[in-house]
Design a protein around this motif. Sequence first.
Motif, PDB file in Angstrom:
ATOM      1  N   ILE A  47      12.645  30.272 -23.053  1.00  0.00           N
ATOM      2  CA  ILE A  47      13.425  29.956 -24.257  1.00  0.00           C
ATOM      3  C   ILE A  47      13.208  28.493 -24.651  1.00  0.00           C
ATOM      4  O   ILE A  47      13.070  28.170 -25.841  1.00  0.00           O
ATOM      5  N   LEU A  48      13.164  27.610 -23.652  1.00  0.00           N
ATOM      6  CA  LEU A  48      12.920  26.191 -23.912  1.00  0.00           C
ATOM      7  C   LEU A  48      11.576  25.993 -24.595  1.00  0.00           C
ATOM      8  O   LEU A  48      11.458  25.192 -25.536  1.00  0.00           O
ATOM      9  N   THR A  49      10.567  26.720 -24.143  1.00  0.00           N
ATOM     10  CA  THR A  49       9.240  26.604 -24.729  1.00  0.00           C
ATOM     11  C   THR A  49       9.259  26.971 -26.215  1.00  0.00           C
ATOM     12  O   THR A  49       8.623  26.310 -27.047  1.00  0.00           O
ATOM     13  N   VAL A  50      10.011  28.004 -26.538  1.00  0.00           N
ATOM     14  CA  VAL A  50      10.084  28.470 -27.927  1.00  0.00           C
ATOM     15  C   VAL A  50      10.864  27.489 -28.806  1.00  0.00           C
ATOM     16  O   VAL A  50      10.478  27.220 -29.954  1.00  0.00           O
ATOM     17  N   LEU A  51      11.948  26.935 -28.271  1.00  0.00           N
ATOM     18  CA  LEU A  51      12.843  26.100 -29.070  1.00  0.00           C
ATOM     19  C   LEU A  51      12.546  24.604 -28.991  1.00  0.00           C
ATOM     20  O   LEU A  51      13.142  23.820 -29.742  1.00  0.00           O
ATOM     21  N   PHE A  52      11.641  24.207 -28.104  1.00  0.00           N
ATOM     22  CA  PHE A  52      11.423  22.781 -27.876  1.00  0.00           C
ATOM     23  C   PHE A  52      11.056  22.027 -29.150  1.00  0.00           C
ATOM     24  O   PHE A  52      11.664  20.994 -29.473  1.00  0.00           O
ATOM     25  N   ILE A  57      12.245  17.953 -33.160  1.00  0.00           N
ATOM     26  CA  ILE A  57      12.137  17.452 -34.537  1.00  0.00           C
ATOM     27  C   ILE A  57      13.524  17.127 -35.087  1.00  0.00           C
ATOM     28  O   ILE A  57      13.728  16.080 -35.724  1.00  0.00           O
ATOM     29  N   ALA A  58      14.481  18.015 -34.846  1.00  0.00           N
ATOM     30  CA  ALA A  58      15.843  17.792 -35.347  1.00  0.00           C
ATOM     31  C   ALA A  58      16.461  16.530 -34.747  1.00  0.00           C
ATOM     32  O   ALA A  58      17.118  15.752 -35.453  1.00  0.00           O
ATOM     33  N   ARG A 125      25.481  20.570 -28.188  1.00  0.00           N
ATOM     34  CA  ARG A 125      26.522  20.691 -27.163  1.00  0.00           C
ATOM     35  C   ARG A 125      27.340  21.966 -27.339  1.00  0.00           C
ATOM     36  O   ARG A 125      27.668  22.638 -26.364  1.00  0.00           O
ATOM     37  N   SER A 126      27.686  22.287 -28.565  1.00  0.00           N
ATOM     38  CA  SER A 126      28.530  23.465 -28.806  1.00  0.00           C
ATOM     39  C   SER A 126      27.820  24.758 -28.431  1.00  0.00           C
ATOM     40  O   SER A 126      28.463  25.749 -28.086  1.00  0.00           O
ATOM     41  N   THR A 127      26.491  24.743 -28.473  1.00  0.00           N
ATOM     42  CA  THR A 127      25.703  25.931 -28.116  1.00  0.00           C
ATOM     43  C   THR A 127      25.089  25.825 -26.720  1.00  0.00           C
ATOM     44  O   THR A 127      24.410  26.758 -26.275  1.00  0.00           O
ATOM     45  N   SER A 128      25.308  24.687 -26.064  1.00  0.00           N
ATOM     46  CA  SER A 128      24.745  24.398 -24.732  1.00  0.00           C
ATOM     47  C   SER A 128      23.221  24.316 -24.732  1.00  0.00           C
ATOM     48  O   SER A 128      22.594  24.349 -23.667  1.00  0.00           O
ATOM     49  N   LEU A 129      22.609  24.185 -25.904  1.00  0.00           N
ATOM     50  CA  LEU A 129      21.152  24.059 -25.977  1.00  0.00           C
ATOM     51  C   LEU A 129      20.674  22.732 -25.393  1.00  0.00           C
ATOM     52  O   LEU A 129      19.523  22.616 -24.968  1.00  0.00           O
TER      53      LEU A 129
END
Length: 225
Positions: A47-52, A57-58, A125-129
């Motif tokens: 999941i980290l690989t997909v969202l990194f 960027i954000a 933080r709210s999503t623990s991402l």
Amino acid sequence: MYQAPLTSIFHSATTQTWEAQSTPHPSVESKFKRCLDITGSLVGLLILTVLFVPIAIAIKIDSPGSIFFTQERYGLHGRIFRIRKFRSMVNDAEKLKSLVSNEADGLIFKNKNDFRVTKVGRFLRSTSLDELPQFWNVLVGEMSLVGTRPPTGDEVMKYTQRHWERLNVKPGLTGEWQVNGRSQVKDFEQIVDLDLQYQRRWHPLYDLFLIAKTFYVIFGRIGAF
């Protein structure tokens, strides 16, 4: 003549003393728990690989500075390790900490409206991402999917024997505190109570229960601030 820093001397002596006095918790030697950790961490790293890239960027657009926040934490029996989180505060947050009032009691620091938290950081933080990079710590065995919150050095310096008991298990990405109040529990002694409750209740299926409850909490938008 070289003299080790006081914090290093304290850490070495205290860790050795605690390891000698403590009894290994069954979860530490559980093969099922370790298999669960490896499986879960591999999924998390995928999941980290997909969202990194989009997260990185954000963070960069929202606030100048590093993508990651790196910090030393204390794990099983007080062993030091390093964690990485996606940065959720402004780059010089530690220097500005004295300007923020602590709304918690005891050896933790919390403020619901901490001005150092960025807009993107509040969402992370709210999503623990923000904690996704810690799946690496789980994979290498420094952490577990379920356990206690890993404390910082300034916390451990003030620990009593009761507080050290929470480190009889590996620190976890989630645990009793995270699914039973988190932002609402602002008393450190209550957090310790929850950590020790986990140790009493633990069995392999209980970890699965807490993981499932964690997803319920996250998707129910009950996050950390």
